[in-house]
Design a protein around this motif. Sequence first.
Motif, mmCIF file in Angstrom:
data_model
loop_
_atom_site.group_PDB
_atom_site.id
_atom_site.type_symbol
_atom_site.label_atom_id
_atom_site.label_comp_id
_atom_site.label_asym_id
_atom_site.label_seq_id
_atom_site.Cartn_x
_atom_site.Cartn_y
_atom_site.Cartn_z
ATOM 1 N N ASP A 101 56.058 -59.561 -7.440
ATOM 2 C CA ASP A 101 56.316 -58.114 -7.516
ATOM 3 C C ASP A 101 55.229 -57.293 -6.833
ATOM 4 O O ASP A 101 55.190 -56.075 -6.953
ATOM 5 N N LYS A 102 54.328 -57.970 -6.110
ATOM 6 C CA LYS A 102 53.262 -57.322 -5.324
ATOM 7 C C LYS A 102 52.414 -56.366 -6.166
ATOM 8 O O LYS A 102 52.120 -55.252 -5.763
ATOM 9 N N THR A 103 52.044 -56.817 -7.350
ATOM 10 C CA THR A 103 51.190 -56.015 -8.224
ATOM 11 C C THR A 103 49.833 -56.678 -8.375
ATOM 12 O O THR A 103 49.698 -57.890 -8.255
ATOM 13 N N SER A 104 48.865 -55.856 -8.662
ATOM 14 C CA SER A 104 47.504 -56.334 -8.850
ATOM 15 C C SER A 104 46.896 -55.598 -10.038
ATOM 16 O O SER A 104 47.070 -54.392 -10.178
ATOM 17 N N ILE A 105 46.213 -56.345 -10.885
ATOM 18 C CA ILE A 105 45.490 -55.738 -12.004
ATOM 19 C C ILE A 105 44.004 -55.918 -11.722
ATOM 20 O O ILE A 105 43.504 -57.037 -11.658
ATOM 21 N N VAL A 106 43.324 -54.805 -11.527
ATOM 22 C CA VAL A 106 41.902 -54.799 -11.197
ATOM 23 C C VAL A 106 41.134 -54.356 -12.439
ATOM 24 O O VAL A 106 41.416 -53.305 -12.996
ATOM 25 N N THR A 107 40.184 -55.174 -12.877
ATOM 26 C CA THR A 107 39.390 -54.851 -14.061
ATOM 27 C C THR A 107 37.910 -54.931 -13.709
ATOM 28 O O THR A 107 37.467 -55.907 -13.106
ATOM 29 N N ILE A 108 37.180 -53.890 -14.098
ATOM 30 C CA ILE A 108 35.731 -53.874 -13.897
ATOM 31 C C ILE A 108 35.080 -53.599 -15.249
ATOM 32 O O ILE A 108 35.480 -52.690 -15.973
ATOM 33 N N ARG A 109 34.066 -54.421 -15.574
ATOM 34 C CA ARG A 109 33.315 -54.248 -16.827
ATOM 35 C C ARG A 109 31.839 -54.086 -16.485
ATOM 36 O O ARG A 109 31.348 -54.650 -15.516
ATOM 37 N N TRP A 110 31.156 -53.324 -17.317
ATOM 38 C CA TRP A 110 29.720 -53.162 -17.161
ATOM 39 C C TRP A 110 29.094 -53.124 -18.536
ATOM 40 O O TRP A 110 29.762 -52.943 -19.539
ATOM 41 N N THR A 111 27.803 -53.335 -18.574
ATOM 42 C CA THR A 111 27.069 -53.356 -19.834
ATOM 43 C C THR A 111 26.316 -52.049 -19.996
ATOM 44 O O THR A 111 25.555 -51.654 -19.120
ATOM 45 N N ASP A 112 26.544 -51.407 -21.115
ATOM 46 C CA ASP A 112 25.813 -50.189 -21.460
ATOM 47 C C ASP A 112 25.306 -50.357 -22.882
ATOM 48 O O ASP A 112 26.068 -50.203 -23.834
ATOM 49 N N PRO A 113 24.034 -50.716 -23.053
ATOM 50 C CA PRO A 113 23.509 -51.014 -24.385
ATOM 51 C C PRO A 113 23.517 -49.811 -25.327
ATOM 52 O O PRO A 113 23.403 -49.968 -26.528
#
Length: 137
Positions: A101-113
């Motif tokens: 279905d030509k879909t993409s799931i982009v996930t970005i995580r970062w650490t913030d204490p």
Amino acid sequence: MKKTEKGFTLFEVLVSLFIIGVALLGIAQMEVYILKSSQSSFNYTVATIRANSFVDAVWADLCNAQEASASLNTYAEIRTDWIAEVSDAGMTATETYTSADKTSIVTIRWTDPRFTDDDLNNTLTLDVEFPDSGCGE
């Protein structure tokens, strides 16, 4: 003759100083929270820009990315370069592409204490649907 007193007693001055001190501590605590939120907002903005840079890179070479023979190489190169770029910024990136279905799931995580109690403040997820390029026709 009666002497009338003018001015404040020592007790009244101490109570006033206590009230002012409590108010200033409240304002200082609010300022710390504002600074934390501002940094979190900055991280979210950077993550949004980095996620959109991946989408733009795929979009710019959409014909090659969707073409069967070049798709794996082109898409993989764009993805690898993008993940390295995000990692250099101190964030973690994942991307899942569904070719049907030509879909993409982009996930970005970062650490913030500063926000240890809420992981939602440290994650950006972008759902993308690429159009059929029609380049192979």
